[in-house]
Write an enzyme that holds these catalytic residues in place. Structure first.
Site, PDB file in Angstrom:
ATOM      1  N   ARG A 110       9.646  52.448  64.770  1.00 20.74           N
ATOM      2  CA  ARG A 110      10.116  53.600  65.549  1.00 20.74           C
ATOM      3  C   ARG A 110      10.635  53.153  66.919  1.00 20.74           C
ATOM      4  O   ARG A 110      11.650  53.665  67.403  1.00 20.74           O
ATOM      5  CB  ARG A 110       8.984  54.630  65.680  1.00 20.74           C
ATOM      6  N   LYS A 135      11.457  58.348  70.730  1.00 20.64           N
ATOM      7  CA  LYS A 135      10.369  58.529  71.691  1.00 20.64           C
ATOM      8  C   LYS A 135      10.846  58.015  73.044  1.00 20.64           C
ATOM      9  O   LYS A 135      10.597  56.873  73.420  1.00 20.64           O
ATOM     10  CB  LYS A 135       9.124  57.789  71.200  1.00 20.64           C
ATOM     11  N   GLU A 144       9.143  71.470  66.987  1.00 11.96           N
ATOM     12  CA  GLU A 144       7.815  70.901  67.244  1.00 11.96           C
ATOM     13  C   GLU A 144       7.336  71.366  68.612  1.00 11.96           C
ATOM     14  O   GLU A 144       7.954  72.242  69.225  1.00 11.96           O
ATOM     15  CB  GLU A 144       7.845  69.375  67.118  1.00 11.96           C
TER      16      GLU A 144
HETATM   17  C1  LIG Z   1       4.637  60.810  69.923  1.00 14.07           C
HETATM   18  C2  LIG Z   1       5.127  62.153  69.548  1.00 14.07           C
HETATM   19  C3  LIG Z   1       4.601  62.854  68.444  1.00 14.07           C
HETATM   20  C4  LIG Z   1       3.420  62.355  67.643  1.00 14.07           C
HETATM   21  O1  LIG Z   1       3.671  61.163  66.962  1.00 14.07           O
HETATM   22  P1  LIG Z   1       2.484  60.254  66.429  1.00 14.07           P
HETATM   23  O2  LIG Z   1       3.189  59.055  65.913  1.00 14.07           O
HETATM   24  O3  LIG Z   1       1.793  61.000  65.359  1.00 14.07           O
HETATM   25  O4  LIG Z   1       1.594  59.996  67.586  1.00 14.07           O
HETATM   26  C5  LIG Z   1       5.170  64.068  68.111  1.00 14.07           C
HETATM   27  N1  LIG Z   1       6.182  64.595  68.830  1.00 14.07           N
HETATM   28  C6  LIG Z   1       6.698  63.962  69.901  1.00 14.07           C
HETATM   29  C7  LIG Z   1       7.803  64.589  70.656  1.00 14.07           C
HETATM   30  C8  LIG Z   1       6.193  62.716  70.287  1.00 14.07           C
HETATM   31  O5  LIG Z   1       6.717  62.104  71.355  1.00 14.07           O
END
Ligand SMILES: *Cc1c(COP(=O)(O)O)cnc(C)c1O
Length: 341
Positions: A82, A184, A220
């Protein structure tokens, strides 16, 4: 090995400086070998690209102690992948995925005394990140970067059990249809700060963001993906190219199908359908699943049947199974848990 003298069960989700962190620099088109260092401070130009144009991305994962005393991390290969995807979208150099996993192992090994003991609910949170460090004033990507991983022990996300939360449908957008929602990047968080402060002032725990293009589909929250459970026990998660692909959510979907024998669906979820679901939860590394009890939408409320006191039954099973795999209480069928020596 002696653990640090920390009151593990009463830790909060805050930063505590640990002994060692990993740093690697990118210059003249190549990453150096990288090393563990003691210094937690970073010195850079006032004109560093990260400070002026926010060229920075990050990851988050945890190390913890299993029931039989091993120190482990959960699916670090997916964090490596990722981060590489985030790098490509942000015009940053890819940090090799195998070197990423090695760096995770080095940081955890060097800070083993900070890995909370089994049963405390606390974990060692790892924060890999990368940023453009050379001076940039005319808008363009940096040419020099740092990749770092630090770690900090954090307390149990829910003290005294997971209570359902109340969220609101936000009037702000998180991610544009062809924007950066699927990576991210710090910038996605910078622009969500006003929305979360606003939601908190109004008495809500989190925001539900809808798709910015049509405002009809569920995306989300600021930092966690949605899972819904239908009245006939199907597990549904929204599909969109502006959602960050949560590793917890992807793992829970596999747990639902392969461990619990439930039907799963990743598809567009219209906000209009949400009132018909039986359960709702938010998935992310920090809490695994936070149950949602109530959604507030401009004067109307959607209340899920499990109420405000406990998780719904399917959410609870998903939570227990995934945390059971992580803690070594349930068979790790897919090799998700990686031991750190
Ligand atoms: C990090 C993150 C998540 C959760 O991801 P995980 O890999 O399960 O920790 C969900 N949404 C956003 C916007 C994120 O930055």
């Amino acid at each position: 090995m002696d653990k640090k003298n920390i009151d593990w069960s009463n830790l909060s989700f805050g930063y505590i400086k640990t002994d060692k962190r990993f740093v690697s620099s990118y210059k003249n088109g190549a990453w150096d070998e990288g090393a563990l260092i003691d210094d937690d401070m970073i010195s850079m130009s006032e004109c560093a690209c990260v400070l002026q144009y926010a060229q920075t991305i990050f990851e988050g994962l945890k190390a913890y102690t299993t029931e039989d005393g091993r120190t482990v991390v959960f699916r670090p290969d997916l964090n490596a992948e990722r981060l590489a995807n985030s790098s490509r979208r942000m015009e940053m150099p890819v940090y090799p995925e195998d070197k990423f996993i090695e760096a995770v192992e080095k940081v955890v090994s060097a800070n083993k005394a900070f890995v909370p003991p089994y049963g405390t609910g606390a974990t060692l949170y790892l924060r890999p990140f990368m940023f453009g460090i050379n001076p940039v004033i005319g808008v363009k990507p940096a040419e020099e970067f740092q990749f770092r991983i630090f770690c900090t022990p954090v307390g149990p996300y829910f003290k005294g059990g997971a209570k359902p939360i109340t969220i609101k449908v936000s009037d702000f957008d998180r991610a544009a249809p062809n924007g950066t929602g699927f990576i991210k990047a710090g910038l996605n968080y910078a622009m969500s700060l006003h929305a979360i402060v606003t939601a908190h002032k109004e008495g809500f725990d989190e925001n539900m963001y809808l798709d910015a293009g049509t405002r009809t589909k569920v995306e989300e929250t600021g930092g966690a993906n949605f899972l819904f459970v239908t009245k006939d026990n199907k597990v549904v998660t929204p599909k969109s190219n502006s959602i960050l692909p949560s590793i917890t959510r992807r793992s829970l979907m596999i747990v639902a199908k392969e461990y619990l024998g439930l039907e799963v669906e990743e598809r567009e979820v219209y906000f209009d359908e949400v009132k018909d679901f039986a359960e709702c939860g938010l998935c992310g590394t920090a809490a695994v699943i936070s149950p949602v009890g109530k959604i507030y939408d401009h004067g109307k409320e959607i209340c899920f049947p499990a109420g405000m006191e406990k998780m719904g039954p399917v959410t609870q099973k998903l939570y227990d199974t995934l945390t059971g795999i992580q803690m070594g209480r349930i068979e790790d069928k897919f090799g998700w848990v990686r031991e750190i020596k």
